[in-house]
Design a protein around this motif. Sequence first.
Motif, short mmCIF file in Angstrom:
data_model
loop_
_atom_site.label_atom_id
_atom_site.label_comp_id
_atom_site.label_asym_id
_atom_site.label_seq_id
_atom_site.Cartn_x
_atom_site.Cartn_y
_atom_site.Cartn_z
N MET A 73 16.70 23.15 -15.47
CA MET A 73 16.07 22.34 -14.42
C MET A 73 14.87 21.58 -14.97
SD MET A 73 14.81 23.93 -10.82
CE MET A 73 16.37 24.30 -10.11
N ILE A 74 14.08 22.27 -15.80
CA ILE A 74 12.90 21.64 -16.39
C ILE A 74 13.33 20.52 -17.33
CG2 ILE A 74 10.89 22.01 -17.91
CD1 ILE A 74 10.67 24.83 -16.71
N GLU A 75 14.36 20.81 -18.14
CA GLU A 75 14.85 19.78 -19.08
C GLU A 75 15.39 18.57 -18.34
OE1 GLU A 75 17.70 21.52 -21.72
OE2 GLU A 75 16.10 22.08 -23.12
N SER A 76 16.14 18.83 -17.27
CA SER A 76 16.77 17.67 -16.61
C SER A 76 15.71 16.83 -15.89
CB SER A 76 17.91 18.09 -15.69
OG SER A 76 17.44 18.41 -14.42
N ASN A 77 14.65 17.44 -15.42
CA ASN A 77 13.56 16.65 -14.84
C ASN A 77 12.90 15.77 -15.90
OD1 ASN A 77 12.68 16.79 -11.97
ND2 ASN A 77 13.07 18.96 -12.35
N ALA A 78 12.68 16.37 -17.08
CA ALA A 78 12.05 15.60 -18.15
C ALA A 78 12.96 14.44 -18.58
CB ALA A 78 11.75 16.52 -19.34
N LYS A 79 14.27 14.73 -18.70
CA LYS A 79 15.22 13.68 -19.11
C LYS A 79 15.33 12.58 -18.06
CE LYS A 79 18.33 16.17 -22.18
NZ LYS A 79 19.19 17.31 -21.89
N GLY A 80 15.16 12.96 -16.80
CA GLY A 80 15.31 11.98 -15.71
C GLY A 80 14.11 11.07 -15.55
N ALA A 81 13.03 11.36 -16.29
CA ALA A 81 11.81 10.55 -16.14
C ALA A 81 12.12 9.08 -16.38
CB ALA A 81 10.74 11.04 -17.11
N HIS A 82 11.62 8.22 -15.54
CA HIS A 82 11.81 6.76 -15.58
C HIS A 82 13.21 6.32 -15.16
CE1 HIS A 82 7.84 5.93 -17.07
NE2 HIS A 82 7.99 6.89 -17.97
N HIS A 83 14.04 7.27 -14.71
CA HIS A 83 15.35 6.88 -14.18
C HIS A 83 15.47 7.31 -12.71
CE1 HIS A 83 16.64 5.91 -18.22
NE2 HIS A 83 16.17 7.08 -18.61
N GLU A 84 14.37 7.66 -12.07
CA GLU A 84 14.42 8.15 -10.70
C GLU A 84 14.83 7.00 -9.76
OE1 GLU A 84 11.82 8.42 -12.76
OE2 GLU A 84 11.02 10.47 -12.74
N ALA A 85 15.25 7.37 -8.54
CA ALA A 85 15.70 6.34 -7.58
C ALA A 85 14.54 5.48 -7.08
CB ALA A 85 16.39 7.02 -6.40
N GLY A 86 13.38 6.07 -6.96
CA GLY A 86 12.27 5.39 -6.29
C GLY A 86 11.63 4.28 -7.13
N ASP A 87 11.34 3.17 -6.47
CA ASP A 87 10.73 2.01 -7.12
C ASP A 87 9.26 1.93 -6.70
OD1 ASP A 87 9.78 -0.47 -7.83
OD2 ASP A 87 11.50 -1.60 -7.06
N PRO A 88 8.32 2.16 -7.62
CA PRO A 88 6.91 2.17 -7.22
C PRO A 88 6.40 0.82 -6.69
CG PRO A 88 7.15 2.41 -9.61
CD PRO A 88 8.52 2.51 -9.03
N ASP A 89 7.05 -0.28 -7.11
CA ASP A 89 6.64 -1.59 -6.56
C ASP A 89 6.99 -1.69 -5.08
OD1 ASP A 89 5.77 -2.24 -9.08
OD2 ASP A 89 7.51 -3.46 -9.59
N LYS A 90 8.15 -1.13 -4.70
CA LYS A 90 8.51 -1.13 -3.27
C LYS A 90 7.57 -0.22 -2.50
CE LYS A 90 13.20 -2.65 -3.04
NZ LYS A 90 14.59 -2.22 -2.99
N ALA A 91 7.21 0.90 -3.11
CA ALA A 91 6.26 1.81 -2.44
C ALA A 91 4.95 1.08 -2.18
CB ALA A 91 6.01 3.04 -3.32
N ALA A 92 4.50 0.29 -3.16
CA ALA A 92 3.24 -0.44 -3.00
C ALA A 92 3.31 -1.39 -1.81
CB ALA A 92 2.93 -1.22 -4.29
#
Length: 279
Positions: free
Chosen positions: A208-227
């Motif tokens: 679980m820890i590894e897959s979170n680290a590997k998923g970094a920068h590939h998440e669904a959420g777009d921080p520009d849309k959040a802004a």
Amino acid sequence: MANKTWFITGTSTGFGRSLATYLVQQGNTNVVATARHTDQLGYLDKYDHGQILKQTLDVTNQQEIKQAVEAATSKFGTIDVLVNNAGLGYFATFEESDLDDAKYMFDVNVWGLVDMTRAVLPTMRKHHSGVIVNFSSIGGLYSFPTLAFYHGTKYAVEGISESLAKEVKDLGIKVMLIEPSGFRTDWAGRSSKKVMPKIDDYKQFGEMIESNAKGAHHEAGDPDKAAQIIYDQVTNHADELPLRLPLGKFSSDTAIAKYKQDLENFEKLHDLSSSADQQ
Ligand SMILES: NC(=O)c1ccc[n+]([C@@H]2O[C@H](COP(=O)([O-])OP(=O)(O)OC[C@H]3O[C@@H](n4cnc5c(N)ncnc54)[C@H](OP(=O)(O)O)[C@@H]3O)[C@@H](O)[C@H]2O)c1
């Protein structure tokens, strides 16, 4: 209409950077962009026409908080919107967490937010106006294995914010909690330490820890849309600002499922719970 002044912590990367970038392009907005190292804020320079103040700020440093708030109010007169965004993560099982690391995360995620808010509240009370945007997480409502202490910080932010919101609502001040699910920022990567389980009983959580680290920068959420959403809520929906704003479909789905489940459990237990009152 007078410009609104936004003060944001942690604008070097991620949500803070997206929000600062979006705000400086809005006509009616001053931005106090703070970071531990202001040389990381060069991305703002091309938009600067006097509406930007860059300020060095580590949220664990009381002196820097004081100086940053003073610099902001002396340049722009007041702070209309405080965004407590700066934050860290920490992936480890509960038993194998380094408590010094966990405590430092509380210093940033909880006490930094508290100190910032207390430094800004007198100005907001004086002007009988203000919005405090506190970055929580879906992890402030729902808990996963390997993130016990991160959840601890975000549940603390939730409780503190909910209580504060009730104390300041008649003073013209609003509080909004942002509860994102996974977004493409530096959070799951460089901003979160990871401790792989060594105890056999917990080995299964390593994946679980590894897959979170590997998923970094590939998440669904777009921080520009959040802004954009945060700006729009604060600017155009101030009268009905939600106390809790889940961001991202996973966050919204998880929040709804969690509250439904809790509601079912509380209803099932209602008679038993009530039976504990006086003889
Ligand atoms: N991304 C997600 O999936 C997600 C989901 C839910 C909640 N959140 C929350 O969103 C907030 C922003 O994180 P992010 O996702 O944008 O991650 P990020 O890209 O890693 O940004 C974190 C920011 O916090 C700053 N920071 C760390 N320690 C600080 C300190 N002591 N003083 C001042 N600033 C400090 C970092 O500055 P440096 O560059 O100096 O390290 C950076 O600017 C956090 O509160 C996080 O818990 C993120």
